[in-house]
Design an enzyme around this catalytic site. Structure first.
Site, PDB file in Angstrom:
ATOM      1  N   ASP A  65      39.299  21.066  47.353  1.00  0.00           N
ATOM      2  CA  ASP A  65      39.084  20.303  48.585  1.00  0.00           C
ATOM      3  C   ASP A  65      37.968  19.277  48.436  1.00  0.00           C
ATOM      4  OD1 ASP A  65      37.345  22.616  48.425  1.00  0.00           O
ATOM      5  OD2 ASP A  65      36.731  22.224  50.499  1.00  0.00           O
ATOM      6  N   GLU A  96      36.041  25.081  49.654  1.00  0.00           N
ATOM      7  CA  GLU A  96      34.685  25.298  49.134  1.00  0.00           C
ATOM      8  C   GLU A  96      33.665  24.615  50.029  1.00  0.00           C
ATOM      9  OE1 GLU A  96      31.097  24.478  46.548  1.00  0.00           O
ATOM     10  OE2 GLU A  96      32.330  23.099  47.726  1.00  0.00           O
TER      11      GLU A  96
HETATM   12 ZN   LIG Z   1      31.650  20.674  45.050  1.00  0.00          ZN
END
Ligand SMILES: [Zn+2]
Length: 362
Positions: A69, A130
């Site tokens: 992401d 993340e």
């Molecule tokens: Zn990163």
């Protein structure tokens, strides 16, 4: 060894597939296609993380990890190259956080395949979300992983940067309830939630507590009007330490300050205390540290072992017993529209990662 043009080309292709946090599916499909073409097996866990394995090789499984992401504004990214540096067109982030890391992993796998390089069995994990606070790694069933050591390619700077530790972090979502009253007519009927918060705050050890611990209350909200005794105040803060015992103590001091102050004023406390991740610190003789240090020296880079102050997926891998270091993938000025990727740094980081992989072969 690294094919500079191919590495850059791969990166340019990857950043043009949108994958803001929570919307990684299209990017993940592309990665599955690429991994399978390189001879890896692939699986996707319930949370959407991608696990791919190169099962041949000698020695223990080595984890190579990055995240799929990117932060916003991160849709329709148009990379441009200027003077050896890759930028976005200024309207979005570049997405080098962390597609530079992902591109490096692909390049390493391609080189292993093309040149039959010595390597350990490799387990690639590409996480989702993340950037939302390590959600993918947090929700990853670590018992699925076979790796003993790991390399997370997700930090900034040129080659040589090795993060060998990470802090624990606790989050505090605090609601202090007093009692509302008219401030002019009946102040004695009120309990001032803002005053409770103020008193609790001055009792907290905010800032840098010691060389490995920090504490911050970052948000305060509350009150409704100048002439009303505030009935409710919200505080939002955190504590971090690379030492789990110190963090527990620090958190207890914060909780005590809130509880005692609220009780003394006759208010009410609602506290959400979230333990975010667990501290780790790899010793100098950890095989993965030695492999990265050796790789840097072999390539003429000065290895710098750094103590980490932030969270990466590596926190979760280490908590699961996989000794993992975080290394640079060349990314710079991340989470801004000025984000960029100096190609020399990018290639240097890829060289270090490749050598590290080769050094981990039994
Ligand atoms: Zn990163």
């Amino acid at each position: 060894m690294i094919n500079r043009d191919r590495l850059v080309q791969t990166f340019l292709e990857l950043v043009q597939i949108d994958s803001p946090s929570g919307e990684e599916a299209e990017f993940r499909e592309e990665m599955i296609r690429r991994f399978q073409a390189l001879g890896l097996t692939t699986e996707v866990d319930d949370y959407g993380n991608l696990i791919a394995r190169l099962e041949d090789g000698s020695g223990e499984y080595l984890l190579l990890s990055g995240h799929m992401d990117t932060v916003e504004p991160g849709r329709g990214i148009k990379p441009v190259i200027r003077d050896g540096v890759i930028y976005s067109d200024g309207a979005t982030v570049l997405g080098g956080d962390d597609k530079s890391g992902v591109a490096i992993i692909l390049e390493i796998l391609q080189l292993i395949k093309d040149h039959n390089l010595p390597h350990p069995p490799i387990e690639v994990v590409l996480t989702v979300e993340e950037e939302l606070g390590l959600q993918g790694a947090r929700n990853l069933d670590m018992s699925r992983l076979k790796s003993r050591w790991g390399l997370v390619l997700d930090t900034g700077g040129g080659p040589g940067k090795i993060t060998r530790s990470g802090p624990s972090a606790d989050k505090f979502l605090v609601t202090i309830k007093g009692r509302g009253a008219h401030a002019g007519l009946r102040p004695e009927a009120g309990v001032n939630a803002l005053a409770i918060a103020a008193e609790a705050l001055v009792r907290m050890p905010l800032g840098r507590v010691d060389y490995e611990s920090t504490c911050n209350m970052g948000v305060i909200e509350g009150g409704t009007a100048r002439n009303a005794v505030p009935a409710e105040v919200h505080l939002f803060g955190e504590a971090r330490s690379r030492n789990n015992d110190k963090l527990a103590l620090l958190s207890q001091i914060i909780i005590n300050a809130l509880e005692q102050t609220t009780a003394r004023w006759g208010g009410e406390l609602e506290l959400e205390h979230v333990h975010n991740y667990k501290a780790y610190r790899l010793p100098d003789d950890a095989p993965i540290i030695q492999a990265v240090v050796k790789a840097n020296k072999e390539l003429g880079y000065e290895p710098v072992l750094r103590e980490g102050g932030g969270g990466t997926d590596g926190n979760h891998y280490n908590a699961a017993g996989i000794q993992t270091v975080t290394v640079s993938s060349g990314q710079a000025a991340v989470h801004t529209v000025d984000e960029h990727l100096p190609i020399d740094d990018f290639v240097g980081c890829a060289e270090v990662a490749l050598k590290t992989v080769m050094n981990m072969a039994a």
